[in-house]
Design a protein around this motif. Structure first.
Motif, PDB file in Angstrom:
ATOM      1  N   UNK A   1      38.466  40.746  48.728  1.00 54.94           N
ATOM      2  CA  UNK A   1      37.188  40.288  48.949  1.00 54.94           C
ATOM      3  C   UNK A   1      37.242  38.722  49.152  1.00 54.94           C
ATOM      4  N   UNK A   2      38.102  38.090  48.009  1.00 55.32           N
ATOM      5  CA  UNK A   2      38.152  36.513  48.010  1.00 55.32           C
ATOM      6  C   UNK A   2      38.974  36.258  49.238  1.00 55.32           C
TER       7      UNK A   2
ATOM      8  N   UNK B   1      37.156  44.690  40.000  1.00 55.15           N
ATOM      9  CA  UNK B   1      38.408  44.124  39.959  1.00 55.15           C
ATOM     10  C   UNK B   1      39.748  44.694  41.075  1.00 55.15           C
ATOM     11  N   UNK B   2      39.709  45.769  41.631  1.00 57.64           N
ATOM     12  CA  UNK B   2      40.376  46.299  42.448  1.00 57.64           C
ATOM     13  C   UNK B   2      40.235  45.646  43.881  1.00 57.64           C
TER      14      UNK B   2
ATOM     15  N   UNK C   1      28.958  35.160  49.316  1.00 55.97           N
ATOM     16  CA  UNK C   1      29.834  36.325  49.555  1.00 55.97           C
ATOM     17  C   UNK C   1      29.972  36.989  48.278  1.00 55.97           C
ATOM     18  N   UNK C   2      30.707  36.110  47.486  1.00 54.07           N
ATOM     19  CA  UNK C   2      30.913  36.694  46.190  1.00 54.07           C
ATOM     20  C   UNK C   2      29.924  37.313  45.212  1.00 54.07           C
ATOM     21  N   UNK C   3      28.657  37.044  45.487  1.00 54.13           N
ATOM     22  CA  UNK C   3      27.397  37.403  45.121  1.00 54.13           C
ATOM     23  C   UNK C   3      26.926  38.734  45.789  1.00 54.13           C
ATOM     24  N   UNK C   4      27.088  38.715  47.063  1.00 51.98           N
ATOM     25  CA  UNK C   4      26.446  39.845  47.619  1.00 51.98           C
ATOM     26  C   UNK C   4      27.607  41.318  47.576  1.00 51.98           C
TER      27      UNK C   4
ATOM     28  N   UNK D   1      46.246  38.576  50.621  1.00 46.53           N
ATOM     29  CA  UNK D   1      45.761  39.277  49.717  1.00 46.53           C
ATOM     30  C   UNK D   1      46.810  40.127  48.883  1.00 46.53           C
ATOM     31  N   UNK D   2      47.908  40.493  49.349  1.00 52.64           N
ATOM     32  CA  UNK D   2      48.837  41.352  48.814  1.00 52.64           C
ATOM     33  C   UNK D   2      49.515  40.595  47.669  1.00 52.64           C
ATOM     34  N   UNK D   3      49.713  39.044  47.956  1.00 47.60           N
ATOM     35  CA  UNK D   3      50.094  38.397  46.663  1.00 47.60           C
ATOM     36  C   UNK D   3      49.237  38.742  45.560  1.00 47.60           C
TER      37      UNK D   3
END
Lengths: 218, 205, 244
Positions: free
Chosen positions: A51-52, A45-46, A29-32, A175-177
């Motif tokens: 995504x993570x 970066x934003x 996923x992190x590659x796609x 994700x907010x954190x």
């Protein structure tokens, strides 16, 4: 209970146990995403925190349908239900084993993927912390979903449909954190809320899941 | 130690199968359930083991004193014979699995993964589990499926040993185990009559 | 005075709903027709929002019932779990698709309203997001009902899902607020002094809201009656099978 934990971990690490599948999925996923979004480091970066976290959520979901289904098929679940261990304990331990083989490795691997996605440097500690605090809730909610769908032939898709809406608060706070940390803001509030969801899920959902399992066994 | 069942009724899928069933099994006794397919043997055994609720009636013995063995043995293919058995022993708070392995003639296979066993060997391992539970009442659903004649004799000896120690066995089986002392209970007379007020759906009629 | 629990008996429920359903359906149709006519043709346009605001006569009642339908499912699920009344479980089952439809109506009318007002069909506003998530909860609930064959098992499992889902739906609401503060205007109706709305709006809105409540009652009764008939035919077939 410890025996059950050891057995589940051992099964996950043996051939065909599925350990590493979630991690592999997380990596792909992190590659796609950069391939789809474009290589611009600022954009990446934003969106990296989101995504993570979405990746961690989907990776957790991958192995959930096996959580009780395999034990149901080979009769272990019947035997566990008649064993001295309360079914609530069985649920909690199996969710813990699921977390140990998916959530925890994801949390440990996440910083590497953060580099791939150009996550700002200030956010790495929060990323790991948020995943460690939040992924147990994902396993626990998932165990409840798996308990609901254990008797069904094609429960996997239904399981995702039931579980994903319930993942929403965990995803938002997690994700907010990370986003706040990436922007240099204080991530304490979402982290505390995340820990609250995990604590609440761990305290209450084993009872709901055990109730669902008993209904599915009868 | 005694299992006393009084006026029991049980159902499968909302359809009452058995009603008015009463019997007792005391320590040292074996009771064999007989009946044609669909007569409710499995349903009765699952009800006794506490896996499904009875429609009515009383079961004197709590499920915590029984151990249940059915068609599926609860084995994990990637674990070895010893690991599988040790797991169930640990769940029941027991340690020593050697006597159980010996009794079911599995000692030579202890390190083999369960997936490499034949159907009969798997069944023997599933039955060896009974010995490590430490429970006095065995509730068995067709225990001899896929066992050859020698293994059936082996299992009969294990059951006899369990009875000699004051244990009891309740089993549904078509094969004669050669347990002369076992009583036989025919389920046919207890077939639920219809229409009964027992099933939930009758409320809609 | 007859106890409410008497209507847990399917036969008595059928007898009651036999007249209650058409009565509430006719009343609902009349109230909604009057409310919409009043709102659309007699009420003056808003000085800021023009005629577009009149969609609230559909939007607000639908949103109200979207939430109340889930609340009703929660109550009927609890009654099923505690008292094992089949009618209660079947009413919850019947309410699912109706609540989902109400949620969808609220979302669609909201989008139609939002386009001229905010210049966009959809915004990730907390209220909109919460409603979308509520819709997903409805979909999951309906899917679980349809996936399980045994009706009592389905009733039990969906009831647990409804209970747990309610907690997470409320959590999602707060998570959405935390996530984004949003475009949506505050509640249009307020009991606090200094109400912001004129009677030419409140009148038709109240009529439509009561109309939607009655519409919901009529639809749930109709749905429950269908479910009871389905269970009755199932029971008859089971009996035939058992006799054979």
């Amino acid at each position: 209970m410890i025996a059950l934990l050891i057995r589940d971990l051992r099964l996950a690490f043996r051939a065909g146990g599925g350990f590493g599948l979630g991690l592999g999925f997380f990596l792909i996923l992190a590659v796609l995403v950069p391939l789809g979004v474009g290589p611009d480091p600022v954009t990446l970066g934003i969106i990296a925190p989101g995504i993570l976290w979405v990746g961690a959520l989907l990776a957790c979901l991958l192995s959930l349908d096996r959580l009780f289904a395999l034990d149901h098929e080979d009769g272990s679940l019947d035997l566990l239900a008649t064993s001295p261990i309360p079914l609530e304990g069985v649920v909690a331990v199996k969710a813990l084993a699921h977390w140990g083989t998916t959530g925890l490795p994801l949390a440990l691997a996440a910083p590497v993927l953060g580099i791939l996605l150009n996550l700002p440097g200030a956010a790495y500690a929060t990323l790991m912390l948020s995943l460690i605090l939040g992924t147990p809730a994902l396993s626990m909610i998932g165990a409840f979903g798996a308990a609901l769908t254990v008797g069904l032939k094609r429960g996997g898709l239904l399981l995702s449909l039931l579980v994903l809406p319930m993942y929403m608060p965990t995803l938002v706070f997690g994700a907010q954190a990370v986003t706040r940390a990436a922007q240099g803001l204080d991530p304490t509030t979402p982290l505390v809320l995340l820990a609250g969801i995990t604590a609440g899920s761990t305290a209450l959902l084993p009872f709901a899941a055990a109730f669902a399992l008993r209904i599915n066994l009868r | 130690m005694e299992l006393r069942v009084t006026d029991l009724a049980c159902a499968r899928g909302g359809l009452p199968l058995i009603e008015g069933l009463s019997f007792t099994v005391a320590g040292g006794e074996a009771l064999v359930l007989r009946g044609p397919n669909g007569s409710g043997k499995t349903t009765l055994l699952r009800t006794l083991a506490g896996l499904q609720p009875a429609l009515s009636g009383e079961i004197s013995c709590p499920p915590e004193q029984m151990t249940y063995a059915a068609h599926a043995d609860g084995l994990k293919a990637t674990l070895s014979v010893a690991e599988n058995l040790s797991f169930w022993a640990a769940i029941h708070g027991q340690r020593d699995i050697a006597p159980a392995l010996d009794a079911m003639n599995l000692a030579d296979l202890a390190e083999r993964p369960a997936q490499s066993l034949s159907a009969g060997q798997k069944r023997r391992l599933g039955l060896a589990r009974l010995l490590v539970t430490g429970r006095w009442l065995w509730v068995l659903d067709e225990p001899t499926v896929s066992l050859d004649a020698d293994s059936v004799a082996l299992f009969a000896a294990v059951v006899r040993g369990h009875l000699a120690q004051g244990g009891a066995a309740l089993m549904a089986t078509h094969i004669d185990l050669g347990l002369a002392e076992a009583r036989v209970l025919e389920l046919a007379p207890y077939k639920a009559g219809l229409p009964a007020d027992l099933g939930f759906d009758e409320a809609f009629l | 005075m007859a106890s409410l629990w008497e209507y847990a008996n399917p036969v008595k429920f059928m007898r009651l709903s036999n007249w209650l359903m058409p009565v509430s359906a006719v009343l609902a149709a009349a109230l909604i027709a009057v409310g919409l006519y009043w709102g659309f043709f007699l009420t003056p346009d808003d000085y800021r929002q023009g005629a577009t605001i009149k969609i609230i006569f559909l939007h607000v009642p639908a949103a109200l019932m979207a939430i109340n339908a889930w609340a009703m499912m929660l109550v009927t699920s609890l009654i099923w779990l505690i008292r094992r009344h089949h009618v209660s479980a079947l009413a919850a089952k019947a309410a699912g698709p109706i609540g989902a439809t109400m949620t969808l109506i609220a979302l669609i009318t909201g989008a139609i309203w939002g386009q001229p007002m905010w210049g966009t069909w959809w915004a990730w506003d907390p209220r909109l997001t919460s409603f979308l998530i509520l819709f997903l909860f409805y979909v999951g609930y309906i899917a679980l009902w349809s996936a399980i064959e045994d009706p009592d098992t389905a009733a039990d499992l969906t009831a647990v899902l409804c209970l747990v889902g309610s907690v997470f739906a409320v959590l999602s609401r707060y998570a959405a607020l935390f996530w984004n503060q949003g475009l949506h205007q505050g509640a249009s109706l307020s009991v606090a002094p200094g109400t912001r709305m004129d009677w030419s709006y409140k009148g038709p809105l109240y009529l439509c809201m009561i109309g939607f409540v009655l519409l919901f009652v009529a639809l749930v009764l109709a749905g429950t009656r269908t479910e009871i008939r389905a269970r009755r035919s199932r029971a008859l077939m089971t009996r035939e099978r058992a006799r054979a």
